[in-house]
Write an enzyme that holds these catalytic residues in place. Structure first.
Site, PDB file in Angstrom:
ATOM      1  N   ASP A  95      -1.610   4.469  -6.565  1.00 57.05           N
ATOM      2  CA  ASP A  95      -0.096   4.758  -6.154  1.00 57.05           C
ATOM      3  C   ASP A  95       0.655   5.884  -6.571  1.00 57.05           C
ATOM      4  OD1 ASP A  95       0.737   1.627  -4.906  1.00 57.05           O
ATOM      5  OD2 ASP A  95      -0.916   1.593  -6.101  1.00 57.05           O
ATOM      6  N   GLY A 146       0.857  -1.089   0.103  1.00 55.56           N
ATOM      7  CA  GLY A 146       0.181   0.029   0.023  1.00 55.56           C
ATOM      8  C   GLY A 146       0.737   1.175  -0.031  1.00 55.56           C
ATOM      9  N   GLN A 203      -5.127  -9.525  -2.888  1.00 53.19           N
ATOM     10  CA  GLN A 203      -5.409  -8.399  -1.353  1.00 53.19           C
ATOM     11  C   GLN A 203      -6.525  -8.204  -1.454  1.00 53.19           C
ATOM     12  OE1 GLN A 203      -3.488  -8.328  -4.250  1.00 53.19           O
ATOM     13  NE2 GLN A 203      -1.683  -6.977  -4.061  1.00 53.19           N
TER      14      GLN A 203
END
Length: 353
Positions: free
Chosen positions: A244, A58, A203
């Site tokens: 991201d 993350g 995930q």
């Protein structure tokens, strides 16, 4: 309940990063949901290895971990002031930076740590430890703020779909996209939460549904390939994802599979929201075409949970991220505010040149 006032602690029980004063403890996300345990890191090398191995993952969490990694690296450095320490710590900074090249928070956090270090005096060790703590504290506050802002965009009674894991596990706490979802559930705006499994590391299946369960939110897990069919059914009004890296024109790099969700959402009239801290915004990168897309070991695609599912001798391509063009994004939400229909002009107005 009004749009911002609710019990954060009820929806914010998980902490993936713990600083003990002499080591960094990282919740090992590779072993969730069946084993909850922390990996102890006593050096910056150990932190870099943990980032690379997805022990911690993350974008915000990676940046926070790297900041504490630099604090650990400082333990072995003798320097009269921060400028001298910065020069000696540069190899550690470079090593940490190389652990995950796509997530801009990693470079952002290390640049911030270096900036305060260079101007520090003889108390430089205390200065960088305080800065690492501030990065974590600010991230938590930002997540709670953007959660309230993002939830306010969602009409009461809506259902949402999310991708990968963007919650407390990926941040200092509360989460980015999952923070929006937590706030939306608390305010009665969101009725049902769907989570894509997120191959190849799962995930969504391993982390997101487990994390929501901890807060008493009952998610519905779907195969990644079921997302378009779900949207066509009319059961989803919003796709809410993290990021991201967000470019100067509003293009968004996020977990592989995000781009196809955005395409499907636009086709089916489903709104698409990106929730990420302002530290994820990279105004030095004009568009997503210039982002380096990390590729991982193709072998990750050959099986699930250590059990091989593909025949021997086949090839594989394993990009970790993709880029969603800004014109497929309805709203970018950061702690600074909401940017609807993002483009270069809107991003420049919100974040400067």
């Amino acid at each position: 309940m009004n749009d911002t006032a609710f019990d954060f602690d009820r929806y914010d029980r998980i902490r993936p990063i713990r600083w003990t004063g002499d080591a960094l403890e990282l919740l090992d996300q590779r072993k969730l949901p069946f084993e909850v345990g922390y990996v102890r890191c006593d050096s910056s090398e150990a932190v870099a290895d943990a980032i690379r191995a997805l022990t911690v993952r993350g974008a915000p969490a990676i940046g926070i971990a790297a900041a504490w990694g630099l604090v650990l690296a400082a333990r072995s450095v003798d320097a009269a002031d921060g400028a001298e320490a910065a020069a000696k710590l540069q190899p550690a900074i470079d090593h940490l930076n190389a652990a995950r090249p796509t997530a801009v928070n990693l470079a952002w956090a290390l640049a911030r740590m270096r900036r305060v270090l260079v101007s520090a005096g003889s108390d430089w060790r205390d200065v960088i430890e305080a800065e690492a703590r501030a990065i974590a504290d600010e991230d938590l506050a930002a997540n709670r703020r953007m959660g309230a802002l993002g939830a306010a965009l969602i009409e009461p009674g809506s259902n949402v779909l999310t991708h990968c894991n963007t919650g407390s596990l990926a941040t200092a706490g509360f989460g980015t996209a999952l923070g929006v979802i937590r706030a939306g559930v608390a305010q009665g705006r969101i009725d049902e939460v769907f989570a894509g499994e997120t191959r190849p590391w799962l995930q969504g299946a391993r982390l997101t549904v487990w994390e929501l369960q901890q807060d008493g939110i009952a998610p519905t897990l779907i195969a990644d390939a079921a997302a378009s069919h779900l949207m066509k059914s009319g059961r989803v009004q919003w796709v809410v994802v993290g990021a991201d890296r967000i470019c100067a024109n509003g293009d968004v790099a996020n977990k592989i599979g995000t781009y196809q969700l955005a395409i499907a959402a636009r086709h089916h009239g489903v709104k698409f929201m990106v929730a990420a801290p302002s530290s994820t915004v990279d105004m030095d990168t004009p568009s997503g075409e210039l982002i380096h897309i990390e590729e991982r070991d193709p072998g990750e695609l050959f099986g699930i949970g250590g059990n091989r599912t593909a025949a021997d001798g086949v090839g594989a391509w394993n990009p970790v991220f993709d880029v969603t063009p800004h014109d497929l994004v309805d709203a970018i939400v950061t702690e600074r505010g909401v940017i609807e229909n993002p483009d270069a002009g809107a991003m420049r107005e919100a974040f400067g040149g």
